[in-house]
Write a protein that holds these residues in place. Structure first.
Motif, mmCIF file in Angstrom:
data_model
loop_
_atom_site.group_PDB
_atom_site.id
_atom_site.type_symbol
_atom_site.label_atom_id
_atom_site.label_comp_id
_atom_site.label_asym_id
_atom_site.label_seq_id
_atom_site.Cartn_x
_atom_site.Cartn_y
_atom_site.Cartn_z
ATOM 1 N N SER A 106 44.486 23.696 32.029
ATOM 2 C CA SER A 106 44.082 23.777 30.644
ATOM 3 C C SER A 106 42.784 24.535 30.440
ATOM 4 N N SER A 107 42.825 25.480 29.515
ATOM 5 C CA SER A 107 41.602 26.192 29.194
ATOM 6 C C SER A 107 40.679 25.291 28.380
ATOM 7 N N ALA A 135 31.803 26.427 23.219
ATOM 8 C CA ALA A 135 33.069 26.186 23.932
ATOM 9 C C ALA A 135 34.215 26.907 23.226
ATOM 10 N N ARG A 136 34.170 26.899 21.901
ATOM 11 C CA ARG A 136 35.212 27.532 21.079
ATOM 12 C C ARG A 136 35.413 28.999 21.431
ATOM 13 N N ARG A 137 34.322 29.690 21.771
ATOM 14 C CA ARG A 137 34.427 31.119 22.043
ATOM 15 C C ARG A 137 34.970 31.417 23.440
ATOM 16 N N GLY A 138 35.213 30.333 24.222
ATOM 17 C CA GLY A 138 35.931 30.501 25.491
ATOM 18 C C GLY A 138 37.416 30.330 25.245
ATOM 19 N N SER A 139 37.756 29.281 24.496
ATOM 20 C CA SER A 139 39.137 28.996 24.120
ATOM 21 C C SER A 139 39.097 28.022 22.950
ATOM 22 N N GLY A 140 39.906 28.298 21.938
ATOM 23 C CA GLY A 140 39.854 27.481 20.724
ATOM 24 C C GLY A 140 39.946 25.990 21.005
ATOM 25 N N SER A 141 40.938 25.604 21.796
ATOM 26 C CA SER A 141 41.161 24.172 22.029
ATOM 27 C C SER A 141 40.004 23.510 22.778
ATOM 28 N N ALA A 142 39.157 24.290 23.452
ATOM 29 C CA ALA A 142 37.997 23.741 24.172
ATOM 30 C C ALA A 142 36.972 23.142 23.207
#
Ligand code: 2P0
Length: 325
Positions: A106-107, A135-142
């Motif tokens: 999971s990202s 964290a959002r700018r790595g992956s939305g769900s993060a």
């Protein structure tokens, strides 16, 4: 001098889905989403920033990663370096604690753990809300994995206010049975899948409108600790998201025959009076939202078709935290 931090973040499953960006650079979503953080699936990440390092490096489960993977990490770490006004390079070591058969790498947990570790190692002192925007700018769900329990990702109006908000610690009788249907690589990545859906599916505007209502309704169900309503909204929202993909051009679907088998088993259990509801993400795995006290009964029913190693019971998990190495 080196600066080091070690952080754990759990993955999360969206009950109200994020499916589509209004800004692809800043990862701003088309709608707010709401998830449950999971206890069993998490990532532990150690970051060491060191003046002596010539470049960034990234190790996943003990294996040195290639240029493409490392570049993704470097780009993400640049956000933190810019904030600190430094060019210091880092060594990143991550271990994904995901049961082997799950196929759920999971990202969400990966970027939340890396965000937490970079924040601590560089002494940035970002509060959890601000950290979630990183964290959002790595992956939305993060965005949502910063907190435990039920978490809303408020779509916001811009990069600064599109962040996670803790909704409830989910410390009631809540669980999830994950049915790991298979681990094959996806034919359509979620990033490409959501873009295609936004751009071509005539169902997409209806999805966005309906998700806005669902988020209000599910928060009311959580506030009332109404499990049945929580489950009904979750199942309906997930189905609507998958419906948008059938309307895309070219159409696509993440479902496989065994996904439908798992859904039918859950529906049959419901007819017998066991409250359980399904949701699926950008893959064929089925997640059954249930009362934790009934998770074992549900697993027994699923064992008639799926092998033990494909079934994972989990309770709600906590937010990110620092570990001692
Ligand atoms: C979610 N998914 O809300 C939705 C539901 C999949 C289906 O977030 O492009 O890896 O990195 O922001 O977060 C999967 O997409 O996508 C996802 P990016 P991400 O959990």
């Amino acid at each position: 001098m080196s600066k080091k931090a070690y952080v754990r973040a759990h993955t999360n499953i969206a009950l109200i889905k994020y499916w589509g960006k209004r800004d692809e650079t800043d990862f701003l979503p088309m709608n707010s989403s709401l998830s449950m953080t999971l206890d069993k699936l998490y990532t532990d990440t150690m970051v060491v920033f060191d003046e002596a390092l010539p470049q960034d490096s990234f190790y996943l489960n003990g294996e040195k990663q290639g240029e493409k993977e490392t570049q993704k990490i470097s780009k993400f770490l640049n956000l933190f370096r810019e904030e600190k006004n430094t060019a210091i390079r880092a060594r990143v070591e991550s271990i994904n604690h995901v049961p082997t058969a799950a196929g759920l790498a999971s990202s969400a947990s990966a970027f939340a753990a890396l965000a937490g570790a970079a924040n601590l190692a560089l002494g940035l002192d970002l509060d959890p809300q601000r950290l979630s925007t990183f964290a959002r700018r790595g992956s939305g769900s993060a965005t949502r994995s910063i907190y435990g329990g039920f978490v809303e990702w408020d779509m916001g109006t811009c990069s600064d206010d599109s962040f996670a908000v803790p909704v409830d610690d989910a410390g009631w009788d809540i669980g999830m049975v994950i049915v790991a249907v298979n681990q094959k690589a996806k034919e359509v990545s979620s990033r490409i899948g959501m873009k295609r859906t936004v751009e071509t599916s005539p169902f997409y505007p209806a999805w966005v409108e309906s998700a806005k209502r669902d988020i209000l309704d599910i928060k009311a169900a959580i506030a009332a600790k109404d499990f049945i309503r929580l489950g009904e909204i979750t199942e309906a929202n997930g189905m609507k998201m998958h419906g948008t993909m059938l309307g895309a051009e070219p159409p696509f679907s993440y479902w496989e025959p065994d996904s439908i088998v798992a859904i039918k088993i859950a529906q049959a259990l419901r007819k017998q009076g066991i409250a359980c509801y399904v949701t699926m993400d950008a893959g064929p795995n089925v997640k059954v939202l249930c009362r934790l006290s009934q998770a074992e009964t549900i697993k027994q029913a699923l064992l008639e078709h799926f092998t033990e190693d494909k079934l994972i019971i989990t309770k709600p998990g906590k937010g990110i935290r620092e570990l001692t190495p």
